[in-house]
Design a protein around this motif. Structure first.
Motif, short mmCIF file in Angstrom:
data_model
loop_
_atom_site.label_atom_id
_atom_site.label_comp_id
_atom_site.label_asym_id
_atom_site.label_seq_id
_atom_site.Cartn_x
_atom_site.Cartn_y
_atom_site.Cartn_z
N PRO A 66 53.11 24.47 -39.17
CA PRO A 66 53.70 23.13 -39.23
C PRO A 66 54.87 23.10 -40.22
CG PRO A 66 51.31 22.99 -39.34
CD PRO A 66 51.67 24.45 -39.45
N GLY A 67 55.96 22.55 -39.81
CA GLY A 67 57.14 22.45 -40.67
C GLY A 67 58.11 23.61 -40.56
N ASP A 68 57.69 24.72 -39.95
CA ASP A 68 58.57 25.89 -39.83
C ASP A 68 59.86 25.57 -39.07
OD1 ASP A 68 56.97 27.61 -41.28
OD2 ASP A 68 56.33 28.81 -39.54
N VAL A 69 59.71 24.91 -37.93
CA VAL A 69 60.88 24.61 -37.09
C VAL A 69 61.87 23.73 -37.85
CG1 VAL A 69 61.67 23.43 -35.00
CG2 VAL A 69 59.71 24.97 -34.89
N ASP A 70 61.37 22.68 -38.48
CA ASP A 70 62.26 21.78 -39.22
C ASP A 70 62.90 22.47 -40.42
OD1 ASP A 70 61.82 19.64 -37.51
OD2 ASP A 70 60.08 18.93 -38.66
N ARG A 71 62.13 23.26 -41.12
CA ARG A 71 62.66 23.98 -42.29
C ARG A 71 63.72 25.00 -41.85
NH1 ARG A 71 58.19 24.22 -44.77
NH2 ARG A 71 57.44 26.11 -43.78
N ALA A 72 63.44 25.75 -40.79
CA ALA A 72 64.39 26.74 -40.29
C ALA A 72 65.67 26.05 -39.82
CB ALA A 72 63.77 27.55 -39.16
N ARG A 73 65.51 24.93 -39.15
CA ARG A 73 66.68 24.18 -38.68
C ARG A 73 67.55 23.75 -39.86
NH1 ARG A 73 67.73 18.93 -38.10
NH2 ARG A 73 69.22 18.29 -36.53
N GLN A 74 66.93 23.30 -40.93
CA GLN A 74 67.68 22.89 -42.12
C GLN A 74 68.41 24.08 -42.74
OE1 GLN A 74 68.46 19.88 -43.30
NE2 GLN A 74 67.45 19.18 -41.43
N TYR A 75 67.74 25.23 -42.80
CA TYR A 75 68.41 26.42 -43.33
C TYR A 75 69.62 26.79 -42.47
CZ TYR A 75 64.57 27.46 -46.59
OH TYR A 75 63.66 27.42 -47.62
N VAL A 76 69.47 26.72 -41.16
CA VAL A 76 70.59 27.03 -40.27
C VAL A 76 71.74 26.07 -40.53
CG1 VAL A 76 71.37 27.06 -37.87
CG2 VAL A 76 69.20 28.15 -38.48
N LEU A 77 71.44 24.78 -40.66
CA LEU A 77 72.48 23.79 -40.91
C LEU A 77 73.17 23.99 -42.26
CD1 LEU A 77 70.73 20.59 -39.49
CD2 LEU A 77 72.58 21.91 -38.44
N GLN A 78 72.42 24.47 -43.25
CA GLN A 78 72.98 24.70 -44.58
C GLN A 78 73.77 26.01 -44.67
OE1 GLN A 78 69.86 24.42 -47.53
NE2 GLN A 78 69.07 22.54 -46.62
N SER A 79 73.56 26.87 -43.72
CA SER A 79 74.22 28.18 -43.73
C SER A 79 75.48 28.14 -42.87
CB SER A 79 73.27 29.24 -43.18
OG SER A 79 73.16 29.12 -41.76
N ASP A 80 76.12 29.29 -42.80
CA ASP A 80 77.25 29.43 -41.88
C ASP A 80 76.83 30.22 -40.64
OD1 ASP A 80 76.99 31.91 -43.01
OD2 ASP A 80 79.07 32.10 -43.62
N GLY A 81 75.55 30.16 -40.31
CA GLY A 81 75.02 30.91 -39.17
C GLY A 81 75.64 30.55 -37.84
N VAL A 82 75.85 29.26 -37.60
CA VAL A 82 76.46 28.84 -36.33
C VAL A 82 77.90 29.34 -36.25
CG1 VAL A 82 77.17 26.86 -34.93
CG2 VAL A 82 74.93 26.86 -36.06
N GLN A 83 78.63 29.21 -37.34
CA GLN A 83 80.02 29.67 -37.36
C GLN A 83 80.09 31.19 -37.15
OE1 GLN A 83 78.56 27.70 -39.60
NE2 GLN A 83 79.81 25.88 -39.90
N GLN A 84 79.20 31.93 -37.81
CA GLN A 84 79.20 33.38 -37.65
C GLN A 84 78.86 33.77 -36.22
OE1 GLN A 84 77.00 35.68 -40.48
NE2 GLN A 84 77.87 34.63 -42.24
#
Length: 97
Positions: free
Chosen positions: A39-57
């Motif tokens: 529980p909470g993994d998906v939301d936490r991972a999503r937040q990390y992705v949003l805080q990172s430059d993962g989408v841009q990379q």
């Protein structure tokens, strides 16, 4: 890249943005290994992705591969099939879903 933000995470999949975010947030490794099942993994991972430059990379990497594909495809003799492959390579970058 055109998919709902958490769709892959809910399926337990670690896509490009997640893997790039993991470089900035190593604590994501444990979530990836358990396929975002707690529980909470998906939301936490999503937040990390949003805080990172993962989408841009990931976008940059996709652009590099598509441009390389187009460069190689363009070496083929002109034909409707070659043009379709080039068009497909361009669509991959601009798709909505």
């Amino acid at each position: 890249m055109g998919k709902p933000t958490s769709a892959d995470l809910k399926l337990g999949l670690a896509t490009g943005p997640v893997l790039f975010a993991c470089q900035q947030f190593p604590e994501m490794n444990a979530m990836i290994m358990r396929r975002f099942s707690l529980p909470g993994d998906v939301d936490r991972a999503r937040q990390y992705v949003l805080q990172s430059d993962g989408v841009q990379q990931t976008t940059y990497l996709a652009q590099r591969y598509c441009h390389e594909a187009i460069r190689e495809i363009s070496k083929l003799r002109p034909s409707p099939e070659r043009d379709a492959l080039i068009q497909l390579s361009e669509i991959v970058l601009t798709r909505d879903k």
